[in-house]
Structures are given as structure tokens and as C-alpha cells.
Design a protein around this motif. Structure first.
Motif, short mmCIF file in Angstrom:
data_model
loop_
_atom_site.label_atom_id
_atom_site.label_comp_id
_atom_site.label_asym_id
_atom_site.label_seq_id
_atom_site.Cartn_x
_atom_site.Cartn_y
_atom_site.Cartn_z
N ILE A 195 47.47 28.44 -1.22
CA ILE A 195 48.91 29.07 -1.42
C ILE A 195 49.25 30.40 -0.80
N ILE A 196 48.22 31.32 -1.01
CA ILE A 196 48.44 32.69 -0.24
C ILE A 196 48.57 32.48 1.13
N ASP A 197 47.81 31.51 1.82
CA ASP A 197 47.81 31.50 3.22
C ASP A 197 49.06 30.82 3.70
N ILE A 198 49.70 29.68 2.67
CA ILE A 198 51.16 29.22 3.14
C ILE A 198 52.24 30.22 2.79
N VAL A 199 52.20 30.94 1.82
CA VAL A 199 53.22 31.88 1.78
C VAL A 199 53.26 33.07 2.65
N ASP A 200 52.07 33.40 3.24
CA ASP A 200 51.97 34.36 4.31
C ASP A 200 52.23 33.95 5.50
N TYR A 201 52.06 32.83 5.94
CA TYR A 201 52.39 32.06 7.14
C TYR A 201 53.77 31.79 7.07
N TRP A 253 55.01 50.76 -10.56
CA TRP A 253 55.62 51.76 -9.89
C TRP A 253 56.69 51.21 -8.73
N LEU A 254 56.26 50.22 -7.97
CA LEU A 254 57.20 49.62 -7.08
C LEU A 254 58.47 49.15 -7.73
N ARG A 255 58.48 48.51 -8.79
CA ARG A 255 59.67 47.85 -9.42
C ARG A 255 60.50 49.02 -10.22
N LYS A 256 59.73 49.88 -10.78
CA LYS A 256 60.41 50.99 -11.31
C LYS A 256 61.24 51.77 -10.26
N ARG A 257 60.59 52.00 -9.18
CA ARG A 257 61.48 52.86 -8.00
C ARG A 257 62.37 51.85 -7.03
N ASN A 258 62.40 50.62 -7.55
CA ASN A 258 62.91 49.55 -6.74
C ASN A 258 62.82 49.66 -5.12
N ARG A 259 61.41 49.77 -4.91
CA ARG A 259 61.02 49.82 -3.49
C ARG A 259 61.05 48.42 -2.87
N PRO A 260 60.94 48.61 -1.50
CA PRO A 260 61.18 47.17 -0.72
C PRO A 260 60.13 46.55 -0.25
N VAL A 261 59.30 46.27 -1.37
CA VAL A 261 58.10 45.24 -1.27
C VAL A 261 58.34 43.99 -2.01
N PRO A 262 58.09 42.73 -1.74
CA PRO A 262 58.40 41.75 -2.45
C PRO A 262 57.93 41.86 -3.80
N SER A 263 58.72 41.15 -4.71
CA SER A 263 58.48 41.39 -6.02
C SER A 263 57.64 40.44 -6.51
N PHE A 264 56.66 40.06 -5.99
CA PHE A 264 55.51 39.14 -6.53
C PHE A 264 54.21 39.60 -6.10
N LEU A 265 53.12 39.23 -7.28
CA LEU A 265 51.78 39.41 -6.86
C LEU A 265 51.05 38.15 -6.97
N ILE A 266 50.45 37.75 -6.20
CA ILE A 266 49.61 36.57 -6.36
C ILE A 266 48.00 37.02 -6.35
N LEU A 267 47.47 36.37 -7.50
CA LEU A 267 46.02 36.63 -7.69
C LEU A 267 45.26 35.41 -7.57
N ASP A 268 44.18 35.15 -6.73
CA ASP A 268 43.37 33.91 -6.49
C ASP A 268 42.21 34.10 -7.32
N GLN A 269 41.86 33.13 -8.21
CA GLN A 269 40.68 33.26 -8.96
C GLN A 269 40.07 34.55 -9.57
N GLY A 314 51.27 35.70 12.12
CA GLY A 314 51.04 35.04 13.28
C GLY A 314 50.02 34.08 13.29
N SER A 315 48.94 34.25 12.58
CA SER A 315 48.04 33.19 12.43
C SER A 315 48.00 32.24 11.40
N TYR A 316 47.73 31.03 11.65
CA TYR A 316 47.61 30.11 10.59
C TYR A 316 46.31 29.81 9.94
N ASN A 317 46.05 30.32 8.49
CA ASN A 317 44.53 30.50 8.03
C ASN A 317 44.18 29.34 6.93
N VAL A 318 45.16 28.23 6.89
CA VAL A 318 44.91 27.48 5.64
C VAL A 318 43.39 26.67 6.18
N ALA A 319 42.56 26.55 5.18
CA ALA A 319 41.27 26.03 5.58
C ALA A 319 41.50 24.53 6.19
#
Length: 644
Positions: A41-47, A546-562, A52-57
Motif C-alpha cells: 500500500i505504501i509503495d502504491i500510494v507513493d507511486y 504539530w503539522l495539523r496544529k499549524r496547518n502545514r502543507p504536508v499530506p494529512s495522513f500517516l501510514i504505519l506498516d507492521q 519516479g521509481s516503482y517499488n511494488v514487490a
């Protein structure tokens, strides 16, 4: 406000569509057993977001999927991005589909086609994330300026399985030193230590510096011209002295020299006089000289020939007289000798007959005749020689006179030419002097240029004061301190080494540091995988707080794998806590998910925490957070999809 993920959409080779939806806010859990596609999922979202590179196993996903789609939303604004699956054994795809606006339904496989490029996709997603024009300018080293984009922002959003448990690296892809440096450079912008006003000031500073460089270049040229003109003035004055236009005792000591030279330049110069043409006279004299010299040469040759003839005649006369004297001895014999073969003196026999008296008499007569002729010609030759000598003397006098006239004509010609050349040189000098004064005479606008330079320097200094790096560093220290306090608060709910110690982010080394009574302890010196995972999770949750508190321009999701990989045995199919042998590990897993659940409720919206894990807790809040569970043959890609 930045964007979050609405769904991941997969397309089969025969047009099948598989949708994996997410809640726009809060905790999203995809739980399941191993080898079901969670880590892809992380590789798909990143792609789909421009990697630039396609890293799906390699495996089922590469074989069965034709396109990957990603549905994003930022408030009421939505975007759908699709990229082609390049297939097994390849590094990247070449097709990008981009659609912006309200997405009521996803396009079919037949409707998807390339309508933009990979470079444009990165630009679109950077703008969609809310990243404005920005620039980091290194104050040292040789690194070029760097503008933050979506690729840098996503380093805060992904924690792949191999990263979330790393003791050496806290952020995604920072095992690459170039990316680690880029994150350090862009971190002040993403945390808000530098804002849009900062970049406006930078743009204004660039404009002012450009104007200042132009004025300084002009002033530098003017000063160079003044310095050059001083050297030129000396040469100009010396040349004027040489031509007699400037007094020999004049000295250029100040700017009054320009007025003095202006007067010289305005002095009329007489037109060159028409030079008397001595060329024809000189040419005629040289021709006459050549003629006389030729005539003298001929006369001298004649004189030498006459004298030679006279000398030869004299020798001949002397020889003839001797012969005549010998022949006259024939008178000793009165009669002809009887035997011409016998010597008349000694009566000896001769091999050659002696000449007869008659023959001798004839020879004597011929010699006498020649002598008489020679005596008659001798006075004429001497007279001819005398005449030749007289002619040579007259011509020599004429040659000397011609040569004197020729020398006088040449001298007069040279003097006339020198006078004419001096007039021409003076006229040329006045022309060059006029051009010099127009080029090098001091400009009245020079003072205005100095005033403008001074004003610009003041404005630049004022803007630099607003861009004070110490002030930015102070803000960074404040923000990092607040983030560290949140990390410390989060750690109190986890049973970690140094839990409860003062935690902080070390932005120079991009790691977590616990400040203890024994000194600072970085992440790589904290033992066990449970500690590494725990500190990764709480550090990134604190960052997104902090990023959401300051409404900074970083995508508002965090993906944790395992994140619970350190606790579950690899051969367990189910994800319940009863699959964990140690009570302490079960408590640690429970505490870790409770921290995630609590943080999602605390972090300002929109915030989306997507957890890909083996665990399945029986708490109601956990069950409510499950998006999909992949066990018993259920996976990201349906098994019945055909291979491409």
C-alpha cells in the motif's frame, strides 16, 4: 489544509475494479495475515503521488494489476490519479492519468489513458498539497538552492515495515544521504519556522539585489573609467605637447584638465597646405643622373680600350724594330748561298733549308711597312684619348651638379611632407581629444547613482533583518521543544526504555534523543525492537500533531506498516492478543494501539492514521477502526484476477 486518502483503486487486466476505501479522519486499520499485500500500500500510494521509481514487490500484484488509482480529497476539492503497472521486472511506468473535480464514480479501464506526464504529476500534487513557492538557500557549502515539493512532504507520511523498526533512521528513505540532507533543508519550511512572508521577503530581496548589482556594476565601470581616464589624460596631454598644441610646462593636476582640453579641442586647426609636388623634379633629376652615369660608363670603357690599343701598338713597334734590325743583317751576304742546306757560317748541314735572300728581303720590307703605319696612327690614338678624358671630366661635373640639385629637392620635399603630416596629426589629435572628452568627462548623474546605491543597501539591510537566521533558528528551537514535549507526553503511556525522560528530535542527525540524568541517549543506543518501534510511532504522531496544529502543507495522513512486528511470531495467522506469548508484549501492543487511537482524537482534523498490521484487538474502538481484514484468502488483489 492538506489532502487525505479517500480510496485506493486497482484495475485488473480485464477491466475489474478493486476499491480499498478509507475514512477521511481518524484511525484506519487494515489487519490481516502476512503476504496479503499490506506492505504494497505504501509503495502504491507513493507511486501514484509522483514517485519516479516503482517499488511494488514482485508477485501477484505486479502480474494481476494493470493500473493503480488513488482518490484524494482536500475539503470539497478532489483528485483522482492513476498510473500504469509496468509489470514484472520493470522499474517505472510511463502513463499517468489525472482528473480533478468531484469524483462520483471511478473511470473504467477503457476510460483511463495517459493525459499528463510524471513531471507534471509531481507539480500537480505539490500544488494540491498546498506547498507554495519556497526556497532553501544554504549558507555554506556548494549545495544549490532547494525548493520543497511533494516528494519531501511525503517523507513525513510513510513508515514502511523496514523503517518503523529501524534504530538508525527515523524518516522514510533517509538511508540515502541526499534525501536526508533534503529533509533537513526543508524541515524549517514544513514545520512553519519559515512562512510565506519569508519567501516574499526572499523574492523582494532578490529583486533589490539585482538592482543593486546593476547599479554597482555601473558605478564600478564609472570608477574604472575615471582611473582609466587618469592614465589616458597623461597620454593625451603628452601627445598634445609633442604636436605643439599644449605648452610643455602644462601639468594636469585636477578635474580642470577637462576644461583645458575642451578649449584645445575647440581650437581650429589650419587645413593642410597643398604640398608643392617635388616628385616630378626629383624623378627628372634622377633620370638625368642615370643618363649621365650611363654615358660616363660608356666613355670610361672607350678610354680604357684606346689606352689598351695604344699600349699594344707601342709593344708592337718595339718588337717590329727588333725584327727589322735582325733582318737588315742580310746585307752581310752579297750573293745567294750555293747550298741552302749548308750553314754559310760553319758549313754544317741543316735539317731545314735556310730562307733565301729574296725571302728575307721581302719580310724586312713588310716589317718596315707595318712600322711606318704604326708611327702614322699613334698621334691619332693619343688625340682620341685626350678627347675622351675631356668628355669624362665635363660629364662628371654635370653629374655632381645634378646630384646637388637632387639632394636639395629631396630635402625640400621631406620638409614639406613633415609640415603637412604635422597638420594632419593635429587634426586627428583634435578629433580623438573630442571623443575622449565625450567618453571620460565626469557625469553629473554619478551622485544620483551613489544615492540610489545607498538607498538600496538600506532596504536590503532592512529585509535581511526580517530574514534573520538567528530568529528562524530560535523559532525552530521553540517548535522542536513543543514537539519534544508532546513526544514525552506520548511516551508516558508506553513501557519503553527512558520512557518519561525528556524527549526531543535531533534535526541534525534526524533521530530521537532522550535526555537522561546520564546524558543524551540517541535512538540507536536504545535497546530492543520494541523501543525502536515505539519511539518511531510517538515521534511521527507528535510531528503530525504539530503539522495539523499549524496547518502545514504536508499530506494529512500517516501510514504505519507492521508497528507490532516485534511482538507477533511470524507463523501466527490470527492477530488476537492471545497469539502473543508474553503478558508484557500483549500489554505493549495494547498500549501502542491505544496511543494511536488517543492521538487521532487529539490531533486537529483532518488527520488520517492508516495502520497496516497483523494485530486484531477486540476493543470496540479498534473494531470500529478496521477498514478491511485480510484473512482466509482475502487480500489486496482478488485471487481470481487473471495474470496480465
Amino acid at each position: 489544509m492538506s489532502f487525505s486518502i479517500i480510496a485506493i483503486v486497482l484495475y485488473g487486466h480485464e477491466g475489474q475494479i478493486r476499491t480499498l476505501p478509507f475514512k477521511k479522519r481518524g484511525l484506519n486499520i487494515v489487519t490481516g495475515q502476512s503476504k496479503t499485500g499490506k506492505s504494497a500500500i505504501i509503495d502504491i500510494v507513493d507511486y501514484c503521488l509522483g514517485r519516479g521509481s516503482y517499488n511494488v514487490a514482485e508477485g501477484e500484484i505486479r502480474r494481476k494489476v494493470s493500473w493503480f488509482g488513488l482518490h484524494l480529497a482536500k475539503g470539497d476539492d478532489e483528485v483522482f490519479i492513476a498510473r500504469d503497472n509496468p509489470g514484472p521486472g520493470t522499474g517505472t511506468g510511463s502513463k499517468v492519468y489525472y482528473q480533478r473535480g468531484k469524483i462520483d464514480s471511478y473511470p473504467s479501464l477503457d476510460e483511463i489513458s495517459k493525459n499528463t506526464t510524471e513531471a507534471s504529476l509531481k507539480t500537480f500534487t505539490t500544488q494540491f498539497a498546498g506547498i507554495v513557492e519556497n526556497e532553501f538557500r544554504p549558507t555554506s557549502g556548494t549545495r544549490p538552492p532547494l525548493s520543497a515539493n511533494i516528494s519531501h512532504a511525503l517523507l513525513f507520511c510513510f513508515q514502511p515495515q523496514g523503517m518503523v523498526a529501524s534504530k538508525d533512521h527515523l524518516f522514510h528513505r533517509t538511508n540515502d544521504s541526499w534525501i536526508a540532507q533534503a529533509l533537513k533543508d526543508t524541515l524549517p519550511y514544513f514545520l512553519g519556522a519559515v512562512d510565506e512572508e519569508h519567501f516574499k521577503h526572499l523574492a523582494e530581496l532578490d529583486q533589490l539585489n539585482a538592482k543593486l548589482r546593476i547599479l554597482e556594476a555601473q558605478e564600478s565601470k564609472r570608477l574604472q573609467a575615471i582611473e582609466l581616464s587618469r592614465n589616458r589624460i597623461v597620454r593625451v596631454v603628452n601627445e598634445g605637447k609633442r604636436l605643439g598644441l599644449i605648452s610643455q610646462d602644462y601639468q594636469a593636476v585636477d578635474d580642470s584638465v577637462f576644461g583645458y582640453l575642451a578649449n584645445i579641442a575647440s581650437t581650429p586647426v589650419d587645413a593642410p597646405t597643398v604640398m608643392q609636388d617635388f616628385g616630378e623634379t626629383i624623378q627628372n633629376l634622377r633620370a638625368e643622373q642615370t643618363t649621365i652615369q650611363g654615358r660616363l660608363t660608356d666613355l670610361n670603357q672607350d678610354l680604357r680600350a684606346a689606352r689598351t690599343f695604344l699600349s699594344v701598338q707601342t709593344d708592337f713597334t718595339r718588337e717590329a724594330n727588333e725584327q727589322s734590325a735582325r733582318l737588315k743583317s742580310i746585307g752581310l751576304y752579297k750573293t745567294e748561298a750555293e747550298e741552302r742546306a749548308t750553314c754559310p757560317i760553319c758549313s754544317s748541314q741543316l735539317k731545314t733549308l735556310t730562307p733565301s735572300v729574296e725571302q728575307i728581303t721581302t719580310s724586312l720590307q713588310r716589317v718596315d711597312n707595318l712600322l711606318n703605319s704604326a708611327h702614322r696612327e699613334s698621334p691619332h690614338i693619343q688625340s682620341h684619348i685626350a678627347e675622351l678624358s675631356a668628355q669624362i671630366e665635363r660629364l662628371s661635373d654635370q653629374l655632381k651638379e645634378v646630384q646637388r640639385e637632387l639632394a636639395r629637392a629631396i630635402s625640400e620635399d621631406e620638409n614639406a611632407r613633415a609640415a603637412q603630416n604635422q597638420l594632419i596629426a593635429r587634426a586627428k589629435y583634435v578629433g580623438k581629444l573630442t571623443d575622449f572628452l565625450e567618453t571620460f568627462q565626469p557625469d553629473d548623474d554619478s551622485e544620483d547613482a551613489k544615492d540610489q546605491i545607498g538607498e538600496l543597501q538600506k532596504m536590503i539591510a532592512a529585509i535581511r533583518a526580517k530574514l534573520n537566521s538567528e530568529e528562524m533558528a530560535s523559532r525552530m528551537d521553540t517548535f522542536l521543544n513543543l514537539i519534544g514535549q508532546k513526544m514525552t507526553a506520548y511516551s508516558s503511556g508506553l513501557d519503553l526504555e527512558h520512557s518519561g525522560s525528556s524527549l526531543r528530535l535531533d534535526v541534525k542527525k534526524l533521530t530521537v534523543v532522550a535526555d537522561t540524568d546520564d546524558g543524551p541517549v540517541p535512538l540507536n543506543r536504545m535497546g530492543s525492537g520494541e523501543n525502536w518501534v515505539g519511539y518511531h510511532v510517538l515521534a511521527h504522531l507528535a510531528l503530525h500533531w504539530w503539522l495539523r496544529k499549524r496547518n502545514r502543507p504536508v499530506p494529512s495522513f500517516l501510514i504505519l506498516d507492521q508497528p507490532t512486528q516485534a511482538y507477533y511470531p511470524p507463523d501466527r495467522i490470527e492477530g488476537g492478543l492471545d497469539q502473543i506469548e508474553k503478558d508484557s508484549d500483549r500489554l505493549a501492543v495494547q498500549a501502542l494501539f491505544e496511543l494511536m487511537h488517543t492521538a487521532c482524537q487529539e490531533i486537529d482534523l483532518p488527520f488520517q492514521l492508516i495502520v497496516l498490521d497483523h494485530a486484531h484487538l477486540r476493543d470496540e474502538w479498534f473494531e470500529d477502526s478496521i477498514v478491511e481484514e485480510w484473512r482466509g484468502g482475502v487480500a489486496l488483489v482478488p485471487s481470481e484476477w487473471p495474470n496480465g
